[in-house]
Design an enzyme around this catalytic site. Structure first.
Site, PDB file in Angstrom:
ATOM      1  N   GLU A  86     -11.866   1.569   5.424  1.00  0.00           N
ATOM      2  CA  GLU A  86     -10.884   1.715   6.503  1.00  0.00           C
ATOM      3  C   GLU A  86     -10.905   3.183   6.914  1.00  0.00           C
ATOM      4  O   GLU A  86     -10.245   4.020   6.325  1.00  0.00           O
ATOM      5  CB  GLU A  86      -9.483   1.313   6.012  1.00  0.00           C
ATOM      6  CG  GLU A  86      -8.429   1.394   7.113  1.00  0.00           C
ATOM      7  CD  GLU A  86      -7.024   1.291   6.560  1.00  0.00           C
ATOM      8  OE1 GLU A  86      -6.273   0.437   7.039  1.00  0.00           O
ATOM      9  OE2 GLU A  86      -6.676   2.060   5.642  1.00  0.00           O
ATOM     10  N   GLU A 101       0.835  -1.202   0.000  1.00  0.00           N
ATOM     11  CA  GLU A 101       0.000   0.000   0.000  1.00  0.00           C
ATOM     12  C   GLU A 101       0.877   1.264   0.000  1.00  0.00           C
ATOM     13  O   GLU A 101       1.598   1.502   0.977  1.00  0.00           O
ATOM     14  CB  GLU A 101      -0.874  -0.015   1.255  1.00  0.00           C
ATOM     15  CG  GLU A 101      -1.768   1.190   1.405  1.00  0.00           C
ATOM     16  CD  GLU A 101      -2.670   1.092   2.626  1.00  0.00           C
ATOM     17  OE1 GLU A 101      -2.225   0.540   3.661  1.00  0.00           O
ATOM     18  OE2 GLU A 101      -3.811   1.568   2.550  1.00  0.00           O
TER      19      GLU A 101
HETATM   20  C1  LER Z   1      -3.312   0.869   6.437  1.00  0.00           C
HETATM   21  O1  LER Z   1      -4.103   0.268   5.468  1.00  0.00           O
HETATM   22  C2  LER Z   1      -3.168   2.315   6.179  1.00  0.00           C
HETATM   23  O2  LER Z   1      -3.856   2.868   5.369  1.00  0.00           O
HETATM   24  C3  LER Z   1      -2.148   3.072   6.909  1.00  0.00           C
HETATM   25  O3  LER Z   1      -2.534   4.403   7.069  1.00  0.00           O
HETATM   26  C4  LER Z   1      -1.748   2.464   8.225  1.00  0.00           C
HETATM   27  O4  LER Z   1      -1.222   3.410   9.067  1.00  0.00           O
HETATM   28 MN    MN Z   2      -5.215   1.762   4.051  1.00  0.00          MN
END
Ligand code: LER
Ligand code: MN
Length: 270
Positions: free
Chosen positions: A249, A155
């Site tokens: 999220e 990510e």
């Molecule tokens: C985790 O998926 C994320 O987006 C990060 O900001 C974790 O700190």
């Molecule tokens: Mn994330």
């Protein structure tokens, strides 16, 4: 757009990361998430040795929920493991931790997420050295995951949280350097809103290497609470043929239950 598969991040134990909306009793949360219409839960698992995967899947099966992805970042947040620590034993422990995620990922069909586990450029370490360690670690993890048919997704994370891989262009360079077909990207609209010149162009650039997708609005509240153009984001995901999950999220604001219900109502309304 009504046929996206939607999930939400759920921690399997108490966690300090503040964008995980649900951290309390597992089954109670799973039941609520299913009732609101989500098809999956993305599990944040610090250490697979500390959770009973079969029991988790039994609970999820009861509520007909899938596991599109497993988040690993708590091992960095709570234990300090990372692929780029100057201490080799810490780097090896981080790689080993990802290897240990593979059996449950294979069993559940989940992508393993590499977020903050990559670490950051520590004092005394050159950016090139950190990058080389990162490439080596990802090659080792991808190799361990491949025989089980498991994919890894790194990510890009905004500059305030890491100094390594903040945007899609860097992520695609990393993919080229790692050279593994089971290694791709997880894109998160919160980070993209900070780092990408154009969220839509960056989604197009990721193309078939987009393995998973996180949604939060510009303020990291639920989609609809800020100024990200989610109609355009979803249209672009459709344009590139993305068929994976859209995973929420975001912060538990005004509270976790309200945020989760507003997110799904908003995304389904687009
Ligand atoms: C985790 O998926 C994320 O987006 C990060 O900001 C974790 O700190
Ligand atoms: Mn994330």
């Amino acid at each position: 757009m009504n046929n996206w598969k939607l999930s939400i991040v759920l921690s399997t134990h108490q966690a300090s990361f503040n964008a995980v909306a649900f951290k309390g009793d597992f089954e109670e949360n799973v039941a609520k998430i299913a009732t609101w219409g989500y098809e999956g839960v993305e599990l944040a698992i610090r250490d697979p040795k500390l959770v009973d995967g079969e029991q988790l899947l039994a609970v999820l099966n009861r509520y007909n929920l899938e596991v599109p992805a497993i988040g690993t970042g708590q091992a960095w947040g709570e234990e300090g493991l990372s692929f780029t620590d100057p201490d080799e034993s810490v780097r090896q422990a981080a790689i080993q931790r990802v290897r240990e995620h593979v059996p449950f990922a294979a069993r559940s069909g989940a992508v393993i997420v590499i977020g903050l586990l990559r670490g950051l450029v520590k004092p005394g370490v050159s950016p090139q050295q950190a990058y080389d360690w990162l490439v080596e670690a990802l090659q080792a993890c991808a190799e361990a995951a491949r025989p089980a048919g498991v994919r890894l997704a790194l990510e890009p994370i905004n500059r305030f949280e890491t100094t390594l891989i903040n945007n899609v262009a860097q992520g695609l360079q990393l993919i080229a350097d790692v050279g593994a077909d089971n290694f791709g990207l997880l894109l998160d609209t919160f980070h993209m809103n900070i780092e990408e010149p154009s969220i839509e162009e960056s989604i197009r650039a990721a193309g078939e290497r987009l393995f998973h997708f996180h949604v939060a609005d510009s303020n990291r509240w639920y989609p609809g609470a800020g100024h990200v153009d989610f109609a355009s984001v979803l249209a672009t995901l459709r344009e590139i043929g993305y068929t994976g999950y859209i995973s929420g999220e975001f912060m538990p604001e005004p509270d976790a239950d309200t945020a989760a219900q507003r997110a799904i109502a908003y995304l389904r309304s687009l």
